[in-house]
Scaffold this motif. Structure first.
Motif, mmCIF file in Angstrom:
data_model
loop_
_atom_site.group_PDB
_atom_site.id
_atom_site.type_symbol
_atom_site.label_atom_id
_atom_site.label_comp_id
_atom_site.label_asym_id
_atom_site.label_seq_id
_atom_site.Cartn_x
_atom_site.Cartn_y
_atom_site.Cartn_z
ATOM 1 N N PRO A 112 0.788 -1.262 -0.011
ATOM 2 C CA PRO A 112 -0.100 0.102 -0.037
ATOM 3 C C PRO A 112 0.827 1.252 0.124
ATOM 4 C CG PRO A 112 -0.860 -1.482 1.596
ATOM 5 C CD PRO A 112 0.511 -2.174 1.056
ATOM 6 N N ALA A 234 -17.738 -3.787 5.248
ATOM 7 C CA ALA A 234 -16.058 -3.464 4.997
ATOM 8 C C ALA A 234 -15.351 -4.147 3.730
ATOM 9 C CB ALA A 234 -15.258 -3.926 6.451
ATOM 10 N N ARG A 235 -16.212 -4.989 3.259
ATOM 11 C CA ARG A 235 -15.715 -5.798 1.907
ATOM 12 C C ARG A 235 -14.535 -6.471 2.391
ATOM 13 N NH1 ARG A 235 -16.210 -0.604 -2.641
ATOM 14 N NH2 ARG A 235 -18.484 -0.169 -2.071
ATOM 15 N N LEU A 268 -7.265 -5.602 5.947
ATOM 16 C CA LEU A 268 -7.752 -4.615 5.241
ATOM 17 C C LEU A 268 -6.606 -3.418 5.375
ATOM 18 C CD1 LEU A 268 -11.396 -4.636 6.220
ATOM 19 C CD2 LEU A 268 -10.560 -5.181 3.990
ATOM 20 N N THR A 271 -3.669 -4.232 3.050
ATOM 21 C CA THR A 271 -3.966 -4.386 1.660
ATOM 22 C C THR A 271 -4.453 -2.783 1.001
ATOM 23 O OG1 THR A 271 -6.543 -4.972 2.113
ATOM 24 C CG2 THR A 271 -5.021 -6.569 1.436
ATOM 25 N N GLY A 272 -4.255 -1.727 2.286
ATOM 26 C CA GLY A 272 -4.471 -0.457 1.640
ATOM 27 C C GLY A 272 -6.069 -0.002 1.787
ATOM 28 N N HIS A 273 -6.624 -0.425 2.688
ATOM 29 C CA HIS A 273 -8.135 0.162 3.252
ATOM 30 C C HIS A 273 -8.164 0.492 4.423
ATOM 31 C CE1 HIS A 273 -8.416 -2.618 -0.216
ATOM 32 N NE2 HIS A 273 -9.572 -1.833 -0.800
ATOM 33 N N PHE A 276 -12.030 1.281 6.064
ATOM 34 C CA PHE A 276 -12.675 0.093 6.221
ATOM 35 C C PHE A 276 -12.106 -0.736 7.589
ATOM 36 C CE2 PHE A 276 -14.467 -0.321 1.636
ATOM 37 C CZ PHE A 276 -15.604 0.409 1.907
#
Length: 395
Positions: A112, A234-235, A268, A271-273, A276
């Protein structure tokens, strides 16, 4: 020559000593025997139903219940282990392909944005010091080999103890399912309590343990559903799997369901979220984590003769004092106290006032109840004498 009174006292003392010795011998298996007794009480109805289905073979039905218990314990662990191993293998293969095609610098494209700077500096440092990496690694392994061996040995010993206790629990569960009713009858016959009081205590224990077990499973389901909603918002990748893992960890009091939500939040974040990730961490701590303290007492009190606040504090107090098994011991101790007090009040408490008692005013003396007549019926003399004495008055 010893008198009967002294012989009786001596025998009572010997019984107490023998009970203490039995407890010392059984103390290494306390948790296994306790869990077996709890499960035997909870599965008593299922055992009777299965026994009828297999034409009265109680050993077969007890064995089927034990096998089902093993599968319920091992299936989630096997699924979780298989998923983690497959994901690790897939990740290693992806990293190997990237390094072969683009070199170590190619890995920075998957980091990220906020973390690319520190990752690049770490990679440069690794490449500049790669000459002494193997020497440093060998030195660290030689100096820390003993502590690592101790750690591995401790993990193996803990795992072996858990497996041993589980095996003892299953063996005790099998025999309690088969001989539990005979054991209760024997305890009732030798108990110094009045007839029926010991059975009443056993019935109360069974009700409390069943309520705690059912409430624990239902609460884990509620937490898994709440976490699943958070994973969808939050996917999180593979939300169904994470919800299943949340349900499994919710059954472990020392861990809890919120741990899975925090782990997914870290995934999350990596992985750059970050947005979320923050939402899911707060959702896991506030909604998923605290729901255990609200839902479980509400569900558990439905099968207990206790106030919701008493159930709540007995659960937390038992967990704090006895650990994970305290979730059952805490309510059982409180239920034991309340049941004993209720039995004493019912059987030995204040006697009800009797007619003619000097403490009862004359005008409040009880009058024998007269039988109710249907329309057209008349009293017979025998009926009058049945319901109370009739004083004859001279005409």
């Amino acid at each position: 020559m010893a008198t009967e009174k002294s012989a009786r006292r001596t025998l009572v003392g010997l019984i107490l000593v023998s009970i203490a010795l039995v407890l010392v011998v059984a103390s290494p298996f306390f948790e296994a025997f306790f869990l077996a007794a709890v499960l035997a009480g909870a599965f008593q109805g299922l055992h009777r139903w299965l026994t009828r289905r297999v034409r009265g073979h109680d050993g077969v039905s007890a064995g089927l219940i034990c096998v089902g218990t093993v599968l319920a314990l091992l299936a989630p662990l096997a699924a979780l282990t298989a998923f983690i191993v497959s994901e690790v293998i897939e990740g290693v293969n992806v990293i190997s392909n990237i390094v072969e095609q683009r070199g170590l610098q190619g890995l920075l494209a998957y980091v990220p944005g906020p973390l690319q700077g520190p990752a690049g500096r770490m990679l440069d440092r690794f490449q500049s010091e790669s000459a002494g990496v193997w020497q440093t690694l060998q030195e660290q392994l030689s100096t820390r080999g003993a502590s690592a061996a101790q750690t591995v040995g401790g993990v193996v010993a803990t795992t072996g103890t858990a497996v041993f206790q589980t095996a003892m629990m299953l063996i005790a569960l099998y025999f309690l399912l088969r001989e539990g009713q005979r054991l209760v009858t024997w305890v009732e016959s030798v108990s110094p309590l009045k007839r029926g009081q010991t059975t009443e205590l056993f019935t109360e224990f069974r009700r409390v343990t069943k309520s705690v077990l059912v409430s624990t499973i239902l609460t884990a389901g509620v937490q898994a559903l709440a976490a699943f909603a958070g994973y969808l918002i939050a996917r999180v990748p593979v939300p169904v799997f994470f919800a299943a893992v949340t349900f499994f960890f919710a059954l472990i009091p020392a861990v809890g369901a919120a741990v899975v939500c925090i782990a997914a939040a870290l995934l999350l974040l990596a992985t750059g979220h970050p947005g979320f990730a923050l939402f899911l961490a707060l959702w896991g701590i506030i909604v998923v984590g605290l729901s255990d303290n609200v839902v479980k007492p509400l569900l558990a009190k439905r099968g207990m003769q206790m106030h919701g606040a008493i159930v709540f504090f007995s659960l937390l107090g038992g967990l704090a004092v006895f650990g994970a098994i305290g979730l059952l011991l805490g309510p059982l101790i409180v239920a034991f106290f309340l049941t004993v007090v209720r039995i004493y009040e019912r059987d030995y408490g204040r006697p009800s006032p009797r007619p003619g008692d000097p403490a009862t005013p004359p005008e409040t003396r009880a009058v024998p109840a007269q039988p109710t007549l249907a329309e057209g019926e008349e009293f017979e003399p025998s009926e009058l004498h049945t319901h109370g004495e009739v004083e004859e008055h001279p005409h």
